[in-house]
Design a protein around this motif. Structure first.
Motif, mmCIF file in Angstrom:
data_model
loop_
_atom_site.group_PDB
_atom_site.id
_atom_site.type_symbol
_atom_site.label_atom_id
_atom_site.label_comp_id
_atom_site.label_asym_id
_atom_site.label_seq_id
_atom_site.Cartn_x
_atom_site.Cartn_y
_atom_site.Cartn_z
ATOM 1 N N CYS A 46 -6.797 1.061 -1.383
ATOM 2 C CA CYS A 46 -6.021 1.794 -2.382
ATOM 3 C C CYS A 46 -6.889 2.156 -3.579
ATOM 4 O O CYS A 46 -6.737 3.222 -4.183
ATOM 5 C CB CYS A 46 -4.796 0.982 -2.825
ATOM 6 N N CYS A 80 -6.801 -4.616 -3.499
ATOM 7 C CA CYS A 80 -6.809 -3.767 -2.298
ATOM 8 C C CYS A 80 -7.891 -2.696 -2.401
ATOM 9 O O CYS A 80 -7.756 -1.722 -3.150
ATOM 10 C CB CYS A 80 -5.434 -3.120 -2.095
ATOM 11 N N HIS A 130 -2.032 -4.706 -7.557
ATOM 12 C CA HIS A 130 -2.340 -4.328 -6.182
ATOM 13 C C HIS A 130 -3.753 -3.752 -6.077
ATOM 14 O O HIS A 130 -4.527 -4.119 -5.194
ATOM 15 C CB HIS A 130 -1.322 -3.312 -5.663
ATOM 16 N N CYS A 139 0.823 -1.216 0.000
ATOM 17 C CA CYS A 139 0.000 0.000 0.000
ATOM 18 C C CYS A 139 0.862 1.274 0.000
ATOM 19 O O CYS A 139 0.557 2.229 -0.713
ATOM 20 C CB CYS A 139 -0.927 0.023 1.218
HETATM 21 ZN ZN LIG Z 1 -3.291 -1.086 -0.885
#
Ligand SMILES: [Zn+2]
Lengths: 211, 79
Positions: B36, B33, B29, B3
């Motif tokens: 994010c 996530c 990612h 992150c």
């Molecule tokens: Zn993240």
């Protein structure tokens, strides 16, 4: 429409259309930049006026190494900073924040799909202005030039006399700071019911409606 | 990618300044996530809202006066 070199040539010949074109293209941009730094319409107008007058005087020497727009922005930016300096001689000028560490996101609410009544409200518009006014001046200027006016990183660096990497770092910080402010505001708006729509007591709340 | 790294590269990702490899890592990612993803989306929305709001012109009366003043100065400079 003029190309850059045609415009300079036409301005040298005092072509009125070239002046109109120059004014229409740059006056509002320069005004917005000065306004964001000075917060005074009169002073911002004065900056636009002085910047254009200086350009008229320099026309014959204008080498075309800098673009007209970049040149005007640069003159306007420096004049605005000079004015700020005169206004507050003792206070550190650009209230430079220390460049250590990125602002860490705190609010993780997704407000992108908030209704237009919230996103485009007058109150939201004021919140946007409040948030940008709270940024350090340098970040504010970088954000305005890059994200609002759409200038390139290189041009922004030239206008502000800072490096390309400084522009990138400051833009990144500005975006994250503004995101945080707006996220706090919009998540709050999403979680509170609009005024005046409160249900009278005793009436059942509709189920499954998530305001 | 973690992150913190995603956060570091966020603006470069938005501006499409990352090379292929980093772009792919960032996308991977973001696909997994949620936090994010939200930071990315709300940052882009923030920029969008400012762009929409930020292009106000000089108030009309002021603008007209300024145009006249500058036009006069411009035309008077004829050699
Ligand atoms: Zn993240």
């Amino acid at each position: 429409m003029f190309t850059e070199s045609e415009l300079i040539e036409a301005l040298r010949q005092r072509n009125p259309e070239a002046f109109s074109y120059l004014f229409e293209t740059y006056s509002d941009k320069i005004y917005r930049l000065a306004m964001s730094l000075l917060g005074s319409e009169d002073e911002a107008e004065g900056i636009v006026q002085d910047s254009f007058l200086r350009l008229f005087e320099k026309l014959d020497q204008f080498e075309g190494r800098a673009k007209l727009g970049t040149w005007l922005y640069r003159v306007a930016y420096n004049a605005s900073i000079d004015l700020l300096r005169k206004r507050r001689p003792v206070v550190p000028l650009l209230d430079e924040p220390d460049d250590e560490g990125l602002p860490v996101p705190v609010v993780y609410v997704d407000w992108c799909q908030a209704p237009e009544t919230i996103l485009a409200s007058e109150e939201a518009s004021l919140e946007l202005e409040r948030a940008i006014a709270q940024l350090p001046k340098r970040y504010r200027t970088v954000f305005i030039l890059r994200d609002i006016e759409g200038l390139s990183t290189a041009e922004t660096a030239e206008i502000l006399s800072i490096s390309v990497s400084a522009v990138k770092v400051q833009l990144h910080r500005a975006r994250l700071m503004l995101r945080e402010q707006l996220s706090a505001y919009f998540s709050e708006r999403l979680s509170t019911k609009p005024k005046g729509l409160a249900q009278p007591k005793g009436l059942a709340q509709p189920k499954g409606v998530n305001l | 990618m973690k992150c913190e790294e995603l956060l570091t590269y966020l603006s470069d990702y938005i501006d499409q300044n990352l090379d292929e490899e980093l772009t792919e890592e960032a996308q991977n990612h973001l696909a997994t996530c949620q936090n994010c993803r939200v930071v990315l989306d709300t940052t882009q929305q923030t920029i969008f809202l400012y762009r929409k709001q930020g292009t106000r012109n000089i108030p009309a009366g002021r603008r007209q006066r300024l145009f006249k003043q500058l036009e006069t100065a411009f035309l008077e400079k004829i050699a």
